[in-house]
Motif scaffolding. Sequence first.
Motif, PDB file in Angstrom:
ATOM      1  N   SER A  67       0.848  -1.192   0.000  1.00  0.00           N
ATOM      2  CA  SER A  67       0.000   0.000   0.000  1.00  0.00           C
ATOM      3  C   SER A  67       0.884   1.243   0.000  1.00  0.00           C
ATOM      4  CB  SER A  67      -0.902   0.010   1.243  1.00  0.00           C
ATOM      5  OG  SER A  67      -0.109   0.210   2.407  1.00  0.00           O
ATOM      6  N   ASP A  68       0.334   2.351  -0.446  1.00  0.00           N
ATOM      7  CA  ASP A  68       1.093   3.594  -0.438  1.00  0.00           C
ATOM      8  C   ASP A  68       1.564   3.935   0.975  1.00  0.00           C
ATOM      9  OD1 ASP A  68       0.770   3.844  -3.145  1.00  0.00           O
ATOM     10  OD2 ASP A  68      -0.896   5.272  -3.019  1.00  0.00           O
ATOM     11  N   ALA A  69       0.727   3.655   1.951  1.00  0.00           N
ATOM     12  CA  ALA A  69       1.092   3.950   3.332  1.00  0.00           C
ATOM     13  C   ALA A  69       2.275   3.100   3.780  1.00  0.00           C
ATOM     14  CB  ALA A  69      -0.100   3.723   4.256  1.00  0.00           C
ATOM     15  N   ASP A  70       2.257   1.804   3.422  1.00  0.00           N
ATOM     16  CA  ASP A  70       3.369   0.931   3.791  1.00  0.00           C
ATOM     17  C   ASP A  70       4.659   1.338   3.072  1.00  0.00           C
ATOM     18  OD1 ASP A  70       2.068  -0.604   5.642  1.00  0.00           O
ATOM     19  OD2 ASP A  70       1.473  -2.169   4.215  1.00  0.00           O
ATOM     20  N   LYS A  71       4.520   1.727   1.816  1.00  0.00           N
ATOM     21  CA  LYS A  71       5.708   2.190   1.081  1.00  0.00           C
ATOM     22  C   LYS A  71       6.325   3.415   1.753  1.00  0.00           C
ATOM     23  CE  LYS A  71       4.266   0.615  -3.535  1.00  0.00           C
ATOM     24  NZ  LYS A  71       3.858   1.060  -4.899  1.00  0.00           N
ATOM     25  N   GLU A  72       5.486   4.342   2.149  1.00  0.00           N
ATOM     26  CA  GLU A  72       6.009   5.557   2.777  1.00  0.00           C
ATOM     27  C   GLU A  72       6.648   5.249   4.120  1.00  0.00           C
ATOM     28  OE1 GLU A  72       6.290   8.721   1.431  1.00  0.00           O
ATOM     29  OE2 GLU A  72       5.902   7.386  -0.258  1.00  0.00           O
ATOM     30  N   ARG A  73       6.050   4.336   4.890  1.00  0.00           N
ATOM     31  CA  ARG A  73       6.646   3.967   6.180  1.00  0.00           C
ATOM     32  C   ARG A  73       7.980   3.255   5.966  1.00  0.00           C
ATOM     33  NH1 ARG A  73       1.124   3.381   7.944  1.00  0.00           N
ATOM     34  NH2 ARG A  73       0.989   1.266   7.093  1.00  0.00           N
ATOM     35  N   LEU A  74       8.054   2.449   4.908  1.00  0.00           N
ATOM     36  CA  LEU A  74       9.302   1.746   4.618  1.00  0.00           C
ATOM     37  C   LEU A  74      10.370   2.727   4.114  1.00  0.00           C
ATOM     38  CD1 LEU A  74      10.471  -1.069   4.719  1.00  0.00           C
ATOM     39  CD2 LEU A  74       9.622  -1.473   2.393  1.00  0.00           C
ATOM     40  N   ARG A  75       9.961   3.652   3.264  1.00  0.00           N
ATOM     41  CA  ARG A  75      10.905   4.648   2.755  1.00  0.00           C
ATOM     42  C   ARG A  75      11.407   5.592   3.848  1.00  0.00           C
ATOM     43  NH1 ARG A  75       7.379   5.146  -2.715  1.00  0.00           N
ATOM     44  NH2 ARG A  75       8.801   3.945  -4.081  1.00  0.00           N
ATOM     45  N   ALA A  76      10.643   5.720   4.896  1.00  0.00           N
ATOM     46  CA  ALA A  76      11.079   6.574   6.008  1.00  0.00           C
ATOM     47  C   ALA A  76      12.375   6.067   6.615  1.00  0.00           C
ATOM     48  CB  ALA A  76       9.988   6.641   7.074  1.00  0.00           C
ATOM     49  N   LEU A  77      12.677   4.776   6.413  1.00  0.00           N
ATOM     50  CA  LEU A  77      13.909   4.211   6.967  1.00  0.00           C
ATOM     51  C   LEU A  77      15.133   4.920   6.398  1.00  0.00           C
ATOM     52  CD1 LEU A  77      15.272   2.147   8.771  1.00  0.00           C
ATOM     53  CD2 LEU A  77      15.076   0.465   6.919  1.00  0.00           C
ATOM     54  N   TYR A  78      15.072   5.301   5.122  1.00  0.00           N
ATOM     55  CA  TYR A  78      16.225   6.053   4.589  1.00  0.00           C
ATOM     56  C   TYR A  78      15.973   7.559   4.563  1.00  0.00           C
ATOM     57  CZ  TYR A  78      13.950   5.995  -0.132  1.00  0.00           C
ATOM     58  OH  TYR A  78      13.107   6.150  -1.205  1.00  0.00           O
ATOM     59  N   ARG A  79      14.726   7.962   4.431  1.00  0.00           N
ATOM     60  CA  ARG A  79      14.462   9.401   4.426  1.00  0.00           C
ATOM     61  C   ARG A  79      14.714  10.031   5.789  1.00  0.00           C
ATOM     62  NH1 ARG A  79       8.873   9.205   0.791  1.00  0.00           N
ATOM     63  NH2 ARG A  79       9.927   8.971  -1.241  1.00  0.00           N
ATOM     64  N   ASP A  80      14.462   9.273   6.851  1.00  0.00           N
ATOM     65  CA  ASP A  80      14.688   9.769   8.212  1.00  0.00           C
ATOM     66  C   ASP A  80      15.937   9.156   8.840  1.00  0.00           C
ATOM     67  OD1 ASP A  80      12.303  11.155   7.889  1.00  0.00           O
ATOM     68  OD2 ASP A  80      11.096   9.570   8.827  1.00  0.00           O
TER      69      ASP A  80
END
Length: 465
Positions: A67-80
């Motif tokens: 889901s878009d939400a899961d993708k964003e939470r996963l991408r937060a690992l490198y964005r944050d």
Amino acid sequence: MRRTPLTFQPSLPPQPLSPLDGRYRGAVTGLADFLSEAGLNRARVEVEVEWLIALTDRSLFETSPLSDADKERLRALYRDFGQAEIDWLAEKEAVTQHDVKAIEYLVRDRLSALGLDSIAELTHFACTSEDINSASYALTVKRAVEEVWLPALDVVIAKLRELAAEHADAAMLSRTHGQPATPSTMGKEIAVFAWRLERVRAQIASSDYLAKFSGATGTWSAHLAADPDADWPTISREYIEGLGLGFNLLTTQIESHDWQVELYDRVRHAGGILHNLATDIWTYISLGYFAQIPVAGATGSSTMPHKINPIRFENAEANLEISGALLASLGQTLVTSRLQRDLTDSTTQRNIGVAFGHSLLAIDNLRRGLNAISLSRDVLLADLDVNWEVLAEAIQTVIRAEVVAGRSSITDPYALLKELTRGHRVGAAELAKFVDGLEIGDAAKQRLLALTPASYTGIAEQLAK
């Protein structure tokens, strides 16, 4: 009596060994976001996360797109990505003794925290470490060059263009082989450096940044074993190009690093031009052509209060020499890898940031130095006024034209002027008397009599603009 050697126990708190991380950190800190170990690891996390998303987006192995939400939470690992992740990886690598494996475990840990354990086995799927590393280095170097190094170079080029226009009409004595020569203008001479740098800058800006993503020896063997029907080369290409990188289809275990060799040679070339700029401005300062603007409270010499040393240009020289040596070493080492892989590139690439750091520090010094000089036009004119013999070139060239036109029978004009001027100081009056006695047409004679060292600059002013 023999003295017992004193033993010294260090008592300092932990200190940076490199001056780039100590004394000069403020000038190069932007590069650390990309070319540090933490910057590299952040990019590695990005590459691992985006590969996992790419696989699930294609519903490979009966998965469903996240889901878009899961993708964003996963991408937060490198964005944050921050200190917590840096510490986590350091602790994990101490156990794994493998930097990329530690990255894989970090991504798996995040998947578990998000309740996505069902796709955990797609983390680092069919990848060799060099799939991750090649993409990560390409990303970090590309971003460092485009977001930090090139903008810094652009500031110096813009300042050179500004100085070239400002001093376009400032006639000056040229020096070839260190000797008085045909005059130019300071603006034109500075414009030469701006043009040279702009040309190389364009080459650097158009550089390739390549990555491979084809498994242990570049054959997609594991991929095909897992799914022989998938078009893995196309999947890999689309994934790498989606990261904003170029795709290298034909490799061994490693991406061949040729793009890095090409880039570092170009950056070293730019450094050579900048080094030439630093030595020329230093020389103009020593001749009195440029005065240095005093900085309130600054000390020029520890013992000679009157001095303002050209330290910005000297520091630039030294740092460009260090950077050039490192960039040359990078190119020499990275172009070779034994058979399908050896580890020499790993240690070498960890010094990319050091090479760019010394280059960036030099650029910063040049920027500061160029903003702290003022042209002494009176010194330029005084120098021209005691070197009238530089008009010998113009006189002998005019005589030659007059001979061809049939208005003069003078033989060997070059020898005639050589006898008059070589090794001699010739003043305005003496030169005017010489010209007045020449057998040439009146129009040519009047042009020569009107000529001065300060006006004998050709189209230098136009070239500077």
